[in-house]
Motif scaffolding. Structure first.
Motif, PDB file in Angstrom:
ATOM      1  N   ALA A  41       0.833  -1.205   0.000  1.00  0.00           N
ATOM      2  CA  ALA A  41       0.000   0.000   0.000  1.00  0.00           C
ATOM      3  C   ALA A  41       0.869   1.257   0.000  1.00  0.00           C
ATOM      4  O   ALA A  41       0.568   2.234  -0.695  1.00  0.00           O
ATOM      5  N   GLY A  42       1.956   1.238   0.777  1.00  0.00           N
ATOM      6  CA  GLY A  42       2.862   2.389   0.795  1.00  0.00           C
ATOM      7  C   GLY A  42       3.517   2.613  -0.553  1.00  0.00           C
ATOM      8  O   GLY A  42       3.665   3.757  -1.005  1.00  0.00           O
ATOM      9  N   ILE A  43       3.910   1.532  -1.210  1.00  0.00           N
ATOM     10  CA  ILE A  43       4.509   1.642  -2.548  1.00  0.00           C
ATOM     11  C   ILE A  43       3.495   2.221  -3.529  1.00  0.00           C
ATOM     12  O   ILE A  43       3.832   3.062  -4.383  1.00  0.00           O
ATOM     13  N   ALA A  44       2.239   1.789  -3.417  1.00  0.00           N
ATOM     14  CA  ALA A  44       1.179   2.313  -4.288  1.00  0.00           C
ATOM     15  C   ALA A  44       1.003   3.808  -4.082  1.00  0.00           C
ATOM     16  O   ALA A  44       0.811   4.563  -5.049  1.00  0.00           O
ATOM     17  N   GLU A  45       1.073   4.262  -2.831  1.00  0.00           N
ATOM     18  CA  GLU A  45       0.958   5.695  -2.545  1.00  0.00           C
ATOM     19  C   GLU A  45       2.148   6.460  -3.126  1.00  0.00           C
ATOM     20  O   GLU A  45       1.996   7.562  -3.663  1.00  0.00           O
ATOM     21  N   PHE A  46       3.335   5.884  -3.015  1.00  0.00           N
ATOM     22  CA  PHE A  46       4.537   6.514  -3.569  1.00  0.00           C
ATOM     23  C   PHE A  46       4.416   6.679  -5.084  1.00  0.00           C
ATOM     24  O   PHE A  46       4.623   7.769  -5.625  1.00  0.00           O
ATOM     25  N   VAL A  47       4.084   5.597  -5.762  1.00  0.00           N
ATOM     26  CA  VAL A  47       4.005   5.633  -7.229  1.00  0.00           C
ATOM     27  C   VAL A  47       2.891   6.577  -7.689  1.00  0.00           C
ATOM     28  O   VAL A  47       3.070   7.354  -8.639  1.00  0.00           O
ATOM     29  N   ALA A  48       1.736   6.524  -7.011  1.00  0.00           N
ATOM     30  CA  ALA A  48       0.619   7.381  -7.404  1.00  0.00           C
ATOM     31  C   ALA A  48       0.974   8.860  -7.243  1.00  0.00           C
ATOM     32  O   ALA A  48       0.678   9.674  -8.126  1.00  0.00           O
ATOM     33  N   TYR A  87       4.344  14.359 -11.543  1.00  0.00           N
ATOM     34  CA  TYR A  87       4.944  14.376 -12.878  1.00  0.00           C
ATOM     35  C   TYR A  87       3.997  14.989 -13.904  1.00  0.00           C
ATOM     36  O   TYR A  87       4.360  15.914 -14.633  1.00  0.00           O
ATOM     37  N   ILE A  88       2.770  14.507 -13.951  1.00  0.00           N
ATOM     38  CA  ILE A  88       1.809  14.992 -14.944  1.00  0.00           C
ATOM     39  C   ILE A  88       1.380  16.430 -14.662  1.00  0.00           C
ATOM     40  O   ILE A  88       1.347  17.278 -15.569  1.00  0.00           O
ATOM     41  N   THR A  89       1.065  16.718 -13.417  1.00  0.00           N
ATOM     42  CA  THR A  89       0.520  18.044 -13.099  1.00  0.00           C
ATOM     43  C   THR A  89       1.562  19.152 -13.188  1.00  0.00           C
ATOM     44  O   THR A  89       1.295  20.212 -13.760  1.00  0.00           O
ATOM     45  N   VAL A  90       2.751  18.928 -12.638  1.00  0.00           N
ATOM     46  CA  VAL A  90       3.792  19.966 -12.707  1.00  0.00           C
ATOM     47  C   VAL A  90       4.257  20.153 -14.145  1.00  0.00           C
ATOM     48  O   VAL A  90       4.535  21.274 -14.574  1.00  0.00           O
ATOM     49  N   LEU A  91       4.316  19.065 -14.903  1.00  0.00           N
ATOM     50  CA  LEU A  91       4.686  19.188 -16.316  1.00  0.00           C
ATOM     51  C   LEU A  91       3.642  20.013 -17.065  1.00  0.00           C
ATOM     52  O   LEU A  91       3.987  20.814 -17.961  1.00  0.00           O
ATOM     53  N   CYS A  94       5.158  12.053   0.334  1.00  0.00           N
ATOM     54  CA  CYS A  94       6.112  13.152   0.204  1.00  0.00           C
ATOM     55  C   CYS A  94       7.312  12.733  -0.644  1.00  0.00           C
ATOM     56  O   CYS A  94       7.787  13.511  -1.481  1.00  0.00           O
ATOM     57  N   LEU A  95       7.809  11.506  -0.447  1.00  0.00           N
ATOM     58  CA  LEU A  95       8.930  11.016  -1.247  1.00  0.00           C
ATOM     59  C   LEU A  95       8.530  10.893  -2.714  1.00  0.00           C
ATOM     60  O   LEU A  95       9.297  11.252  -3.619  1.00  0.00           O
ATOM     61  N   GLY A  96       7.330  10.394  -2.963  1.00  0.00           N
ATOM     62  CA  GLY A  96       6.848  10.277  -4.337  1.00  0.00           C
ATOM     63  C   GLY A  96       6.708  11.632  -5.004  1.00  0.00           C
ATOM     64  O   GLY A  96       7.046  11.793  -6.192  1.00  0.00           O
ATOM     65  N   ALA A  97       6.236  12.624  -4.256  1.00  0.00           N
ATOM     66  CA  ALA A  97       6.082  13.973  -4.807  1.00  0.00           C
ATOM     67  C   ALA A  97       7.432  14.580  -5.162  1.00  0.00           C
ATOM     68  O   ALA A  97       7.585  15.217  -6.220  1.00  0.00           O
ATOM     69  N   ILE A  98       8.414  14.394  -4.315  1.00  0.00           N
ATOM     70  CA  ILE A  98       9.759  14.928  -4.578  1.00  0.00           C
ATOM     71  C   ILE A  98      10.348  14.289  -5.831  1.00  0.00           C
ATOM     72  O   ILE A  98      10.908  14.977  -6.697  1.00  0.00           O
ATOM     73  N   CYS A  99      10.194  12.981  -5.962  1.00  0.00           N
ATOM     74  CA  CYS A  99      10.723  12.281  -7.139  1.00  0.00           C
ATOM     75  C   CYS A  99       9.988  12.701  -8.414  1.00  0.00           C
ATOM     76  O   CYS A  99      10.600  12.844  -9.481  1.00  0.00           O
ATOM     77  N   GLY A 100       8.683  12.900  -8.327  1.00  0.00           N
ATOM     78  CA  GLY A 100       7.915  13.325  -9.498  1.00  0.00           C
ATOM     79  C   GLY A 100       8.329  14.698  -9.981  1.00  0.00           C
ATOM     80  O   GLY A 100       8.494  14.928 -11.195  1.00  0.00           O
ATOM     81  N   ALA A 101       8.520  15.643  -9.052  1.00  0.00           N
ATOM     82  CA  ALA A 101       8.965  16.982  -9.423  1.00  0.00           C
ATOM     83  C   ALA A 101      10.391  16.940  -9.962  1.00  0.00           C
ATOM     84  O   ALA A 101      10.746  17.691 -10.887  1.00  0.00           O
ATOM     85  N   GLY A 112       6.974  18.678  -2.553  1.00  0.00           N
ATOM     86  CA  GLY A 112       7.767  18.134  -3.657  1.00  0.00           C
ATOM     87  C   GLY A 112       8.262  19.215  -4.595  1.00  0.00           C
ATOM     88  O   GLY A 112       9.453  19.257  -4.951  1.00  0.00           O
ATOM     89  N   ALA A 113       7.368  20.124  -4.996  1.00  0.00           N
ATOM     90  CA  ALA A 113       7.754  21.206  -5.904  1.00  0.00           C
ATOM     91  C   ALA A 113       8.725  22.166  -5.228  1.00  0.00           C
ATOM     92  O   ALA A 113       9.685  22.634  -5.853  1.00  0.00           O
ATOM     93  N   ALA A 114       8.510  22.461  -3.939  1.00  0.00           N
ATOM     94  CA  ALA A 114       9.378  23.394  -3.214  1.00  0.00           C
ATOM     95  C   ALA A 114      10.782  22.834  -3.044  1.00  0.00           C
ATOM     96  O   ALA A 114      11.783  23.551  -3.208  1.00  0.00           O
ATOM     97  N   VAL A 115      10.890  21.552  -2.717  1.00  0.00           N
ATOM     98  CA  VAL A 115      12.204  20.928  -2.505  1.00  0.00           C
ATOM     99  C   VAL A 115      13.022  20.933  -3.792  1.00  0.00           C
ATOM    100  O   VAL A 115      14.220  21.248  -3.792  1.00  0.00           O
TER     101      VAL A 115
END
Length: 286
Positions: A54-61, A67-71, A141-148, A242-245
């Motif tokens: 479940a945690g991995i699913a949250e990270f990937v999601a 990725y999509i939204t900031v792009l 939070c980790l997923g957001a940082i990686c996506g940005a 994620g975007a701020a970091v």
């Protein structure tokens, strides 16, 4: 004829007029039981693969969400003419559409939170344990940082010169305006989450099909459409962090507390309102 009139009379008075329109024919004896509250601490979860899955699913999601939204935001920001881009409406659709898709994909695995504020609201309502709530927030939070970071990898110069998709209170608005927009926006989102996933509603209104990710995605879309001009719309602490970091500019760290305090207050209100006011769960006899 007399029997028919008697049947009509009985049918007209079978249900109380005090009941709300649309639920008079609903029986309170539906096959439904209030789910028990989740334990505050559940050490056994740490030994379960489903917990980490479940945690991995949250990270990937959350990774895909950023990725999509900031792009999309960067695509609008790089153009001199907003008419040649998807504009604010397109940005709002990107956020709402991705939430719809990702909640649909991950709801059966992790619940499809993709947002620390949503996780916090569900924790307050005892829908998940503190152990799982903290784990989800960290992975989000980790997923957001990686996506940005992936968006920045596509064009570092463009990313740094066009704001990096970071949330800031726009010119002409005060910090209070930004905080209020975040509180109300997150309230709308969390309230929608509770309404769309209410087990009692599913049992009572089983004749009315509802796809939970759809109203949740629309809530995100509408909140972005309304509040992008104010604080850029966070309503998701992981998205803002994620975007701020990755942007890591003085502007991004100017008022970061707004995009944490606002969503958490809004999430608390959004969780308490349906549980305490609408459902009145704390006041029901056992």
């Amino acid at each position: 004829m007399e029997h028919r009139e008697e049947d009509v009379r009985l049918g007209a008075n079978k249900y109380s007029e005090r009941q709300a329109i649309g639920i008079a024919a609903q029986s309170e004896d539906k096959d439904y039981k209030e789910p028990p509250p989740a334990p505050l601490f559940e050490p056994g979860e740490l030994m379960s693969w489903s917990f980490y899955r479940a945690g991995i699913a949250e990270f990937v999601a959350t990774f895909l969400f950023l990725y999509i939204t900031v792009l999309t935001v960067m695509g609008v920001s790089k153009s001199d003419s907003k008419c040649s881009t998807v504009g604010i409406q397109g940005i709002a659709w990107a956020f709402g559409g991705m939430i719809f898709a990702l909640v649909y994909c991950t709801a059966g695995i992790s619940g499809g939170h993709i947002n620390p504020a949503v996780t916090f609201g569900l924790f307050l309502a005892r829908k998940l344990s503190l152990t799982r709530a903290v784990f989800y927030m960290v992975m989000q939070c980790l997923g957001a940082i990686c996506g940005a970071a992936l968006v920045k990898a596509f064009g570092k110069t463009l990313y740094q010169t066009k704001g990096g998709g970071a949330n800031v209170v726009n010119v002409g608005y005060t910090k209070g305006d930004g905080l209020g927009a975040e509180i109300i926006g997150t309230f709308v989102l969390v309230y929608t989450v509770f309404s769309a996933t209410d087990a009692k509603r599913s049992a009572r209104d089983s004749h009315v099909p509802i796809l939970a990710p759809l109203p949740i995605g629309f809530a995100v879309f509408l909140v972005h459409l309304a509040t992008i001009p104010v604080p850029g719309t966070g309503i998701n602490p992981a998205r803002s962090l994620g975007a701020a970091v990755i942007y890591n500019n003085e502007q991004a760290w100017k008022d970061p507390w707004i995009f944490w305090v606002g969503p958490f207050i809004g999430a608390a209100l959004g969780a308490l309102y349906p549980q305490v006011v609408i459902r009145a769960i704390p006041f029901k006899s056992k």
